[in-house]
Design a protein around this motif. Structure first.
Motif, PDB file in Angstrom:
ATOM      1  N   ALA A  27      -2.991  13.674   7.781  1.00 48.22           N
ATOM      2  CA  ALA A  27      -4.012  13.014   6.956  1.00 48.22           C
ATOM      3  C   ALA A  27      -3.651  13.125   5.480  1.00 48.22           C
ATOM      4  N   ARG A  28      -3.143  14.277   5.070  1.00 49.56           N
ATOM      5  CA  ARG A  28      -2.739  14.454   3.675  1.00 49.56           C
ATOM      6  C   ARG A  28      -1.638  13.446   3.299  1.00 49.56           C
ATOM      7  N   ALA A  29      -0.661  13.317   4.158  1.00 45.37           N
ATOM      8  CA  ALA A  29       0.444  12.411   3.873  1.00 45.37           C
ATOM      9  C   ALA A  29      -0.024  10.963   3.791  1.00 45.37           C
ATOM     10  N   THR A  30      -0.944  10.589   4.672  1.00 46.87           N
ATOM     11  CA  THR A  30      -1.464   9.222   4.667  1.00 46.87           C
ATOM     12  C   THR A  30      -2.224   8.929   3.384  1.00 46.87           C
ATOM     13  N   VAL A  31      -3.043   9.883   2.944  1.00 50.90           N
ATOM     14  CA  VAL A  31      -3.795   9.702   1.702  1.00 50.90           C
ATOM     15  C   VAL A  31      -2.847   9.588   0.515  1.00 50.90           C
ATOM     16  N   ARG A  32      -1.849  10.429   0.465  1.00 56.62           N
ATOM     17  CA  ARG A  32      -0.910  10.390  -0.659  1.00 56.62           C
ATOM     18  C   ARG A  32      -0.120   9.080  -0.685  1.00 56.62           C
ATOM     19  N   ALA A  33       0.215   8.572   0.490  1.00 52.89           N
ATOM     20  CA  ALA A  33       0.957   7.311   0.540  1.00 52.89           C
ATOM     21  C   ALA A  33       0.106   6.166   0.004  1.00 52.89           C
ATOM     22  N   ARG A  34      -1.177   6.133   0.361  1.00 48.81           N
ATOM     23  CA  ARG A  34      -2.050   5.069  -0.150  1.00 48.81           C
ATOM     24  C   ARG A  34      -2.281   5.251  -1.642  1.00 48.81           C
ATOM     25  N   ILE A 325     -13.449   5.532  -4.338  1.00 48.25           N
ATOM     26  CA  ILE A 325     -12.308   5.038  -5.120  1.00 48.25           C
ATOM     27  C   ILE A 325     -11.077   4.917  -4.241  1.00 48.25           C
ATOM     28  N   HIS A 326     -10.809   5.969  -3.460  1.00 48.46           N
ATOM     29  CA  HIS A 326      -9.600   5.963  -2.630  1.00 48.46           C
ATOM     30  C   HIS A 326      -9.631   4.837  -1.604  1.00 48.46           C
ATOM     31  N   GLU A 327     -10.780   4.638  -0.985  1.00 44.47           N
ATOM     32  CA  GLU A 327     -10.856   3.630   0.078  1.00 44.47           C
ATOM     33  C   GLU A 327     -11.021   2.226  -0.489  1.00 44.47           C
ATOM     34  N   GLY A 328     -11.752   2.094  -1.593  1.00 50.57           N
ATOM     35  CA  GLY A 328     -12.128   0.773  -2.071  1.00 50.57           C
ATOM     36  C   GLY A 328     -11.182   0.130  -3.061  1.00 50.57           C
ATOM     37  N   MET A 329     -10.377   0.912  -3.756  1.00 49.63           N
ATOM     38  CA  MET A 329      -9.453   0.337  -4.733  1.00 49.63           C
ATOM     39  C   MET A 329      -8.422  -0.552  -4.060  1.00 49.63           C
ATOM     40  N   ALA A 330      -8.035  -1.604  -4.757  1.00 46.55           N
ATOM     41  CA  ALA A 330      -6.967  -2.464  -4.268  1.00 46.55           C
ATOM     42  C   ALA A 330      -5.613  -1.823  -4.533  1.00 46.55           C
ATOM     43  N   THR A 331      -4.660  -2.182  -3.692  1.00 50.24           N
ATOM     44  CA  THR A 331      -3.273  -1.793  -3.963  1.00 50.24           C
ATOM     45  C   THR A 331      -2.672  -2.785  -4.954  1.00 50.24           C
TER      46      THR A 331
END
Length: 343
Positions: A27-34, A325-331
């Motif tokens: 989960a940590r790695a996935t969050v950091r990648a996004r 912020i993490h979930e809603g921000m655009a890439t």
């Protein structure tokens, strides 16, 4: 997991601590990648980025979500209140519980503001724990049952738990716990609490000194410290923090008194609080000393000392913002924004 309402002996509580899982590194790695591809400079949101990662790691899911946040306030009364250690009578504990129920307390307003659930637990207020200057606060079975009650208190479901308390004289209780766990003189851990004057502060220090002397030789184990010097609300918070770990629920710890419950778990296992953050540095003078002893840093210092989960409820709004912020921000790709230049 659900525990029996009849309680658990201390050996079973220790066994549960041994079952605690570590962080979810996937989960940590996935969050950091996004986070690396969101429309912002790397690291520009500072600790908000850390908070989103923390939620994901301990919920064991990415992206993290906060849909059912809960503030759990545990209320207990203490025999040591008769020593004149508080500016308020013990009757205020029950009166404030009724104020919570009526929606009139500060924590109610913070829960409304941040869209948080609130549950308040009355822990036998008509039967104060023993006066720690001359007797044990609880016997082992009573303490274990109260820990079990705290574990069951979150059974209704939550994905972010904030713990708080209400209990006249419980800053005296917390001071005694800290002194027993971390050492130092009683005066190092005693502050003015609800606002005692100089004479009240002297009575408070004296009560903690008497308690430490009375129980001397029996404070070598953290759960013994809890049952001899603690209170029901503190034991219940120990249970709630432990159950949250076993159920993959991140925890926000409130101030001076709530942190004393965390300190008991820390003394049992230094990794027992990895799923917790500490909301704020209380204006109660020794709280920063306690946080230092546990090697943790609070989110903010607003000079608060109310208790009742108020600091944790305020911090929950910050955590919710971090997750949104993490979930809603655009890439960069989604927003058609150029990413960092490659050298």
């Amino acid at each position: 997991m659900t525990t029996s309402a009849t309680g658990m002996p201390f050996d079973d509580i220790l066994s549960l601590i041994d079952q605690m899982a570590g962080p979810d590194e996937d989960a940590r790695a996935t969050v950091r990648a996004r986070d690396a591809v969101l429309t912002k400079p790397a690291g520009s949101l500072g600790r908000l980025e850390d908070l989103a990662e923390w939620v994901a790691v301990w919920q064991r899911q990415a992206p993290p979500k906060v849909l059912r946040p809960l503030v759990a306030v545990f209320a207990g009364n203490h025999g040591v209140a008769n020593q004149g250690v508080s500016a308020y009578p013990a009757s205020v504990t029950q009166q404030m519980v009724e104020n919570f129920a009526a929606g009139g307390a500060a924590v109610n307003q913070l829960c409304i503001t941040n869209d948080l659930g609130l549950k308040v637990f009355d822990l036998a207020l008509d039967f104060p724990t023993g006066d720690i200057t001359r007797e044990d606060a609880m016997d082992e079975m009573s303490c274990a049952r109260t820990i079990a009650f705290g574990m069951e208190a979150i059974a209704g479901g939550t994905d972010l738990l904030c713990i708080g308390e209400m209990g006249i004289a419980n800053t005296t209780i917390a001071a005694a716990i800290y002194a027993a766990l971390f050492g130092g003189d009683a005066a190092d851990w005693c502050g003015r609490g609800t606002g005692v004057d100089d004479e009240g502060l002297k009575r408070k220090v004296d009560a903690v000194e008497k308690a430490l002397a009375f129980h001397d030789g029996n404070l070598d184990k953290p759960l013994e410290v809890l049952r001899r010097l603690g209170g029901r609300e503190i034991a219940a918070m120990v249970g709630a923090i432990l159950a949250a770990r076993l159920q993959n629920i991140p925890v926000i710890v409130d101030g001076f008194v709530a942190s004393s419950a965390a300190a008991v778990l820390y003394a049992l296992d230094k990794a027992a609080l990895d799923h917790c953050i500490f909301a704020h540095v209380s204006a109660e003078s020794a709280h920063s000393r306690a946080l230092d002893a546990m090697g943790v840093k609070a989110l903010f210092d607003f000079g608060m000392r109310l208790g009742e989960g108020s600091g944790a409820a305020l911090a929950a709004g910050i955590v919710k913002a971090a997750v949104q912020i993490h979930e809603g921000m655009a890439t960069f790709e989604q927003a058609s924004v150029d990413g960092p230049a490659e050298n």
